[in-house]
Structures are given as structure tokens and as C-alpha cells.
Write a protein that holds these residues in place. Structure first.
Motif, mmCIF file in Angstrom:
data_model
loop_
_atom_site.group_PDB
_atom_site.id
_atom_site.type_symbol
_atom_site.label_atom_id
_atom_site.label_comp_id
_atom_site.label_asym_id
_atom_site.label_seq_id
_atom_site.Cartn_x
_atom_site.Cartn_y
_atom_site.Cartn_z
ATOM 1 N N GLU A 202 0.879 -1.142 0.185
ATOM 2 C CA GLU A 202 0.027 0.026 -0.081
ATOM 3 C C GLU A 202 0.968 1.354 -0.060
ATOM 4 O O GLU A 202 0.490 2.314 -0.528
ATOM 5 C CB GLU A 202 -1.033 -0.038 1.154
ATOM 6 N N ARG B 50 2.020 1.916 -3.443
ATOM 7 C CA ARG B 50 0.813 2.245 -4.278
ATOM 8 C C ARG B 50 0.672 3.912 -4.001
ATOM 9 O O ARG B 50 0.527 4.613 -5.011
ATOM 10 C CB ARG B 50 -0.600 1.595 -3.812
ATOM 11 N N SER C 94 0.903 7.083 -6.592
ATOM 12 C CA SER C 94 -0.121 8.041 -7.030
ATOM 13 C C SER C 94 0.014 9.394 -6.696
ATOM 14 O O SER C 94 -0.655 10.154 -7.143
ATOM 15 C CB SER C 94 -1.531 7.395 -6.124
ATOM 16 N N TRP D 2 5.374 2.291 -9.343
ATOM 17 C CA TRP D 2 4.281 1.153 -9.724
ATOM 18 C C TRP D 2 5.054 -0.127 -9.779
ATOM 19 O O TRP D 2 4.123 -1.131 -9.519
ATOM 20 C CB TRP D 2 3.787 1.767 -11.102
ATOM 21 N N TRP E 295 5.185 -1.650 -6.488
ATOM 22 C CA TRP E 295 3.910 -2.154 -5.970
ATOM 23 C C TRP E 295 3.291 -3.461 -6.477
ATOM 24 O O TRP E 295 2.851 -4.454 -5.952
ATOM 25 C CB TRP E 295 2.773 -1.015 -6.206
#
Length: 422
Positions: free
Chosen positions: A156, A159, A163, A175, A178
Motif C-alpha cells: 500500500e 501504491r 499515486s 508502480w 507495488w
């Protein structure tokens, strides 16, 4: 008394978030009379203080593997570790693999029967294949329960970094990290017998990845009730100053919140504590009016007793912020962001602010009101007593029926009926 094997990704110095949780959990086990063999990594760039432990000599034994893990993101660093970037596993996980640790685990499990093996930290899951009976010399080895202790929801975290970052190269990197984390979890989490998460948020996600029993584990810290002084007027920030979320949160505070605080309370200082700050961050801190950069401080109480309010301006959180629990354990009123309260057992001693104006408003409210600071300090200590103390962790161990903490049951004798003399 039970004997445990404990794998952890950080030397339990108590000088960084994860190591604070580990150190004090180990202390509870030792105070209960149990023995622990600890195999851990130590990152050469971090301080390695000599530790003193409760209990008898030899009750805890540490095998420390030195390794270069933490570093600033420079081109030479990336090129040196390019092979790890191409690894099947996330970069931060792959660089914590050590053949020396594998060899040490083989020796220990070949020579001891452990009641439980603790996998403390996300990177330690990669050692699960080396904890199988077929990998060791002993033919009679009985596999003990494997308990994974969550330190932070790294998938998380990657992620959220993906973002929020604006750098397109880092966006691609986060990315990809992740996606690797998700594959890593799907492979290893089904192999454990229990999962102890550190926040409800991480528990909800991780329990979908394993059929193992998944529960919320309390994070414990010792209590220092005599440190807070209601006459103090300064703020404090404490944390590892190489951790991206600490850097980003501190810069957000300096740029958007600190001017609002200084306008209302021009005499107030901000004390910044922590190791591994890069030169550019140190320069910014030293050039910001009202900021006192302290770096590493061996005794937090020396700074905390000059502190009216502790801050945790963390914008991304994927677990529990140990700095918040630590502040509360010293009786410091805390102002933080809503997401930094994840994992707390209660909100006593904590004020939150989502925007710069709300964050500064909470600080200014405390600085302007001595009675409110006293009330908030008492609530902080009560919060720790009720939710983050050793007695809470012992009760958790008993409820989970951890070997060595199972309450004895006694067969009750049938009650004799009173005789009738009719």
C-alpha cells in the motif's frame, strides 16, 4: 518457559520506528521469563548502541548481520544496485536478503526446538523457504508455528507513493515495486500460521491474502510520566530523517504550517530530532527561522521536557506511526494528520489537522492554553496505559494462546452435595 526464534529486519536499537516496536515486544517476552534468539540485520548507516535487556544473562541472544541497505537515491547508488532493480522481488526486499542470515538460521534451527518462530517485518517473509524442516540437518525437527508480525503495509505504501509522486521516473519505479509487492505477498503470506497486523487498515487488506488467523496486535512502549512540563513552549519532531514520508511531511509543515504557528507564537521553536538527514535537508532546517536541528539525540527526555507539543505531519501512512505512540508515552500533547492515527488504541492526547490551517490551529490552541496542555498530557499517558502498555500485550499473548502465555486450567472437583439429616 518457552524459547522463541525471532527474525527481524532491523537491529532492535529502539532508535527508529520498527526497532522501537521490536525492542519493547522482546522486553515483554523477557520479563515474562522466556528466552529469545534474535537474528537481525543491521544497516551500517544507522547507529548501533549497546543494549541492556531485562531478565537473566543469556536469556536473549542476538546474531547481527551487517549490511548496507539505507542510502540516498543517487545515480551511483542505483547503478551499483541495478541487478536488484531487476529482481523478482521489490527492491527494498531484495536488498535485505543475506546468505549469512540463512546460514545462521540453519545453525539455530538444527540445534534448538523453538516454541514459535516470529517473522518480524515485511522483508523477513523471503526467508520462509529456509525455515522448512527439509532444509535442516535434524531429522526429528518439529516445525513450530510461524507468526508474521506486520511492520507496515509496504504494498500500500508503494501504491500511495506511485499515486502521489510527480517525477515520472519514480512513478514508474513505485508502480513496478507495488506490483512486485503484490506477487511477493501472494507467494509468502499463505505459508504462515498467524498474522499479527499493527493497524485495522492493514489488517483488512492482509487478511484477504491468507487463510491464517489474522488479528490486531497492540504496539507497546514504556511510559515516562515525569517528562512533560506544562511551562514549555517549543514544538518537536522526531523521526528517521532519511524516510521519504518523514521528509515530505516535515517539508510540508515547514512550508505551509510553520509560518502560521510563528505568526501567532513568534517565540516558539521547532526542535527536529533524527539521524540520517541528507545535507540539503539539514541546510533547509538550519536556514528556517525558529528551527533547531538537533540530529541524533541519545536521550529523548532532554528534548521532550522542553516541548509543549509534538508533531507528526505525515501525509502518507500505511501502518502505525511509532513516533506518535512514543510522544504519547512521554505525556506530550500530539498534533498530527488523521491518517497518522491509524493503529492507535485510542485518541487520548491527540489533536488532528488535515489542512495547514487546521494543523496550525490545533498547535496554536495548545500553545495558548496551559490547562488544555495539561489535560491533553494526562489523556496521552492514560491512552498508553490502556492501549499500549506491557500488560495489554501480555493479555494479547494470552488471548492468542502463544506458547508460554497459555493460562493453566485446573480440573474442578465436583461439588459435594450437602447431606440431608431428615
Amino acid at each position: 518457559m518457552a524459547r522463541y526464534l525471532w527474525l527481524t529486519q532491523l537491529y532492535p536499537s529502539g532508535l527508529s520506528g520498527t526497532s522501537v516496536k521490536t525492542k519493547h515486544t522482546l522486553e515483554v517476552l523477557l520479563q515474562a521469563g522466556h528466552s529469545v534468539d534474535v537474528v537481525c540485520l543491521h544497516h551500517r548507516s544507522l547507529l548501533r548502541p549497546k543494549l541492556s535487556w531485562p531478565g537473566k544473562p543469556g536469556q536473549i541472544k542476538l546474531w547481527v548481520i551487517e549490511k548496507d541497505v539505507f542510502s540516498a537515491w543517487r545515480l551511483d547508488y542505483v547503478l551499483t544496485h541495478f541487478g536488484l532493480l531487476m529482481s523478482r522481488w521489490p527492491f527494498r526486499i531484495a536488498k535485505m536478503f543475506s546468505n549469512e542470515m540463512v546460514k545462521q538460521l540453519e545453525i539455530l534451527i538444527s540445534n534448538h526446538n523453538y516454541a514459535t518462530i516470529f517473522i518480524d517485518g515485511y522483508a523477513m517473509l523471503q526467508y520462509l523457504p529456509f525455515l522448512q524442516p527439509t532444509n535442516f540437518r535434524s531429522q526429528n525437527y518439529q516445525m513450530p508455528p510461524l507468526i508474521y508480525i506486520d511492520d507496515e503495509d509496504i504494498a500500500e505504501l508503494m501504491r500511495q507513493r506511485w499515486s502521489t509522486t510527480e517525477n515520472w521516473l519514480m512513478k514508474i519505479f513505485f508502480w513496478w515495486e507495488w506490483q512486485k509487492c503484490l506477487s511477493y505477498e501472494r507467494l509468502y503470506l499463505p505459508r504462515i500460521q498467524q498474522l499479527w497486523a499493527i493497524s485495522q487498515q492493514t489488517l483488512r487488506r492482509l487478511k484477504t491474502l491468507t487463510s491464517a488467523k489474522a488479528v490486531l496486535m497492540p504496539t507497546v512502549v514504556p511510559i515516562f510520566p515525569q517528562v512533560f512540563k506544562d511551562t514549555a513552549q517549543d514544538l518537536v519532531f522526531a523521526g528517521l530523517l532519511s524516510w521519504l514520508e518523514n521528509i515530505q511531511g516535515l517539508k510540508w509543515f515547514l512550508n505551509q504550517v510553520w509560518p502560521l504557528v510563528r505568526r501567532a507564537h513568534p517565540q516558539t521553536k521547532l526542535r527536529v530530532l533524527g539521524q540520517m538527514a541528507q545535507p540539503n535537508l539539514v541546510t533547509q532546517l538550519q536556514q528556517t527561522p525558529g528551527v533547531l536541528y538537533r540530529g541524533f539525540v541519545p536521550d529523548l527526555a532532554t528534548e521532550f521536557n522542553q516541548t509543549a507539543v509534538a508533531i507528526a505531519p505525515i501525509l502518507i501512512n500505511c501502518g502505525i506511526k511509532i513516533k506518535v505512540v512514543t510522544y504519547l508515552s512521554y505525556g506530550l500533547p500530539v498534533v498530527t494528520t488523521p491518517q497518522s492515527t491509524w493503529g492507535l488504541g485510542g485518541m487520548g492526547g491527540v489533536l488532528t489537522g488535515k489542512t495547514p490551517e487546521e494543523f496550525a490551529g490545533a498547535i496554536n490552541q495548545l500553545l495558548a492554553n496551559r490547562q488544555l496542555r495539561l489535560k491533553t498530557s494526562r489523556a496521552a499517558l492514560k491512552n498508553i496505559h490502556q492501549h499500549h502498555s506491557a500488560k495489554v500485550l501480555i493479555k494479547f499473548f494470552q488471548v492468542q494462546k502463544l506458547s508460554g502465555f497459555i493460562r493453566p486450567t485446573f480440573a474442578t472437583q465436583p461439588t459435594q452435595r450437602s447431606r440431608s439429616w431428615s
